[in-house]
Design an enzyme around this catalytic site. Structure first.
Site, mmCIF file in Angstrom:
data_model
loop_
_atom_site.group_PDB
_atom_site.id
_atom_site.type_symbol
_atom_site.label_atom_id
_atom_site.label_comp_id
_atom_site.label_asym_id
_atom_site.label_seq_id
_atom_site.Cartn_x
_atom_site.Cartn_y
_atom_site.Cartn_z
ATOM 1 N N HIS A 212 15.894 73.464 24.754
ATOM 2 C CA HIS A 212 15.737 74.625 23.886
ATOM 3 C C HIS A 212 16.964 74.815 23.005
ATOM 4 C CE1 HIS A 212 18.444 76.904 26.500
ATOM 5 N NE2 HIS A 212 17.710 76.553 27.549
ATOM 6 N N CYS A 228 19.034 73.369 32.037
ATOM 7 C CA CYS A 228 18.282 73.074 30.814
ATOM 8 C C CYS A 228 19.151 72.244 29.871
ATOM 9 C CB CYS A 228 17.874 74.365 30.115
ATOM 10 S SG CYS A 228 16.554 75.249 30.976
#
Lengths: 252, 253
Positions: A212, A228
């Site tokens: 992201h 992440c």
């Protein structure tokens, strides 16, 4: 008492002319020490020369050996000619090569070096884009009270797949996000929602892990995430364009 | 009506046939001699052809065996290294995909002096897949541990981590050790690394002796050491990022 003759005591030398002699036991001692030291040194040198490893250029040094050693032809089954056997082996090689080639994804795929925080967009072994990203920090978070849980913020190594793509993603903060800030866990789900922190796009690849965007692009290149992969805006846009659901992700 | 043949003509015909037969017989004899002469040569040619075909079959069988092993590795979930001696590259791979590739500047095969180069042990290792390599010296990752207090005012501030190059210094040489005494030694070009800081005089004097002793101690348990020299940055990058339990295979075709 007998008579003492000169021949018994040697020539008589005046005291002034006598050469002082070193005491014999001391000299013998030195010779012994030197001999032992020399023997030890020679043994050590011989040991060093005769043991340990000898380096040879590779693969030249064993090329002939390798070919000879790999040179046993497979046994011929009854009624089969060598030509037929070669045809079979050639067909098998083609099949194996094709199977190996199929392992490389046909379309785009993503390779992430989580140590050096680099993301590569690839297609057929060709690198289309190299981007600086941020991977898991490796930090360990221990819950001091309550359920005493432990979280380790690593990016999981292995092969993953883009399972879901989200535009304008919303972050539903997990428990660790509150524990890390020393905040109590919310009772309602809507208290977990946070807007705008994941950038423009998110690619879910399982177990809550995503690629992201980020608000903190200055930290890209450092391992700061909770597992992440964070990416800069422009690179994220490129991924959005080229990586549909099903795109393989290789993390090492 | 009868045909009378002149005896003189008959005699002449006999002479002609005898004159014709003699060269034919000679030619036949020569042909037989030639056949007798060429037969071993033909046999030798057949043998050579058979040998060539056998060699080709052996090469194909070996290539297929290598392909099967690569396929097995590609089917597994494990990371693996492949060394291509011909292209002088070392690839880190997963599931048949090359993750990173390093150019190898120099390759050497180090064998204990008691093992002659002609020994099968010198080549045999290259035909196997070596499993679960262990990094030596071990790569230690400093993990920050935070104990949550449950109070936002007393929570410790999370430090910004250094860049990976700063956080994990790579040595000038390191090994990836496999079972049965096989290891890969990776060296950088400059010979300088995190462990190559200028030591004090006595330490500098003692260091090579200690290294020699350690090497010899290790040599008892090692059978083959493949020494690969990489560029400084590549060697350091490989040390920092090599996944644990990586398998290894030489692609010697």
């Amino acid at each position: 008492m007998g008579i003492l003759y000169e021949s018994d005591i040697g020539p008589v030398i005046p005291a002034a002319l006598r050469v002082p002699r070193r005491p014999a036991p001391l000299r013998r001692g030195w010779v012994l020490v030197l001999a032992v030291a020399g023997s030890i040194a020679l043994t050590a040198v011989a040991w060093l020369l005769l043991t340990g490893f000898a380096a040879h250029p590779f693969p030249q040094a064993i090329s002939g050996r390798m070919h000879r050693w790999g040179g046993e032809a497979p046994a011929l089954p009854a009624g089969m000619t060598r030509e037929r056997q070669i045809a079979q082996l050639t067909a098998e090689r083609r099949r194996l090569e094709a199977a190996l080639a199929r392992k490389i994804p046909r379309g785009h795929y993503i390779v992430i070096d989580q140590t050096h925080n680099r993301l590569h967009l690839m297609r057929q072994n060709e690198r289309l884009m190299e981007a600086v990203c941020s991977a898991g920090s490796g930090m360990v978070l221990l819950e001091g009270s309550g359920r005493k849980r432990t979280w380790v913020f690593d990016t999981p190594r292995g092969v993953h797949t883009v399972l879901r793509r989200v535009e304008k993603p919303v972050w539903k903060k997990p428990d660790w996000a509150f524990v890390e800030e020393g905040l109590p866990l919310p009772r309602r789900d809507d208290e977990r929602i946070e807007y705008g922190v994941l950038g423009e796009y998110a690619f879910h690849f399982g177990n809550g892990y995503m690629i992201h965007g980020t608000l903190y692009e200055r930290l890209l290149g450092r391992s700061v995430t909770h597992g992440c992969i964070r990416l800069g805006r422009e690179n994220l846009r490129r991924l959005w364009k080229d990586c549909p659901v099903g795109t393989p992700i290789y993390v090492y | 009506m009868s045909t009378e043949i002149d005896p003189a003509a008959r005699h002449g015909a006999r002479r002609v046939s005898a004159a014709l037969c003699a060269p034919a017989a000679a030619a036949l004899c020569a042909l037989l001699a030639l056949c007798a002469f060429l037969a071993p040569a033909a046999n030798a040619a057949n043998a050579a052809n058979e040998e060539e075909l056998s060699g080709q079959a052996a090469r194909l069988a070996r290539e297929n065996e290598l392909l099967k092993r690569r396929l097995e590795l590609a089917d597994s979930k494990d990371f693996y290294l492949i060394l291509h001696p011909e292209t002088r590259t070392l690839s880190v791979m997963l599931a048949g995909v090359t993750l990173s590739e390093y150019a190898v500047r120099r390759m050497q095969l180090a064998l204990p002096r008691r093992v002659p180069l002609e020994s099968d042990a010198a080549a045999e290792w290259a035909d196997r897949v070596w499993m679960k390599g262990v990094l030596d010296p071990e790569r230690v990752r400093d993990r920050v541990e935070i104990v949550a207090t449950g109070d936002s005012t007393t929570m410790p501030e999370i430090p910004i981590p250094p860049l990976p190059e700063e956080a994990l210094q790579a040595p000038a040489r390191f090994r990836i050790r496999y079972g049965e005494g096989v290891s890969i030694e990776i060296r950088n070009v400059s010979g300088a690394g995190a462990l190559a800081k200028k030591p004090p005089f006595w330490q500098a004097l003692w260091a090579p002796i200690r290294r020699a002793l350690t090497e010899r101690a290790a040599a008892r348990h090692e059978s083959v050491r493949l020494v690969l020299q990489l560029e400084d940055e590549d060697a350091a990058a490989l040390y920092r990022s090599l996944p644990p339990d990586t398998h290894f295979m030489v692609l010697y075709e």
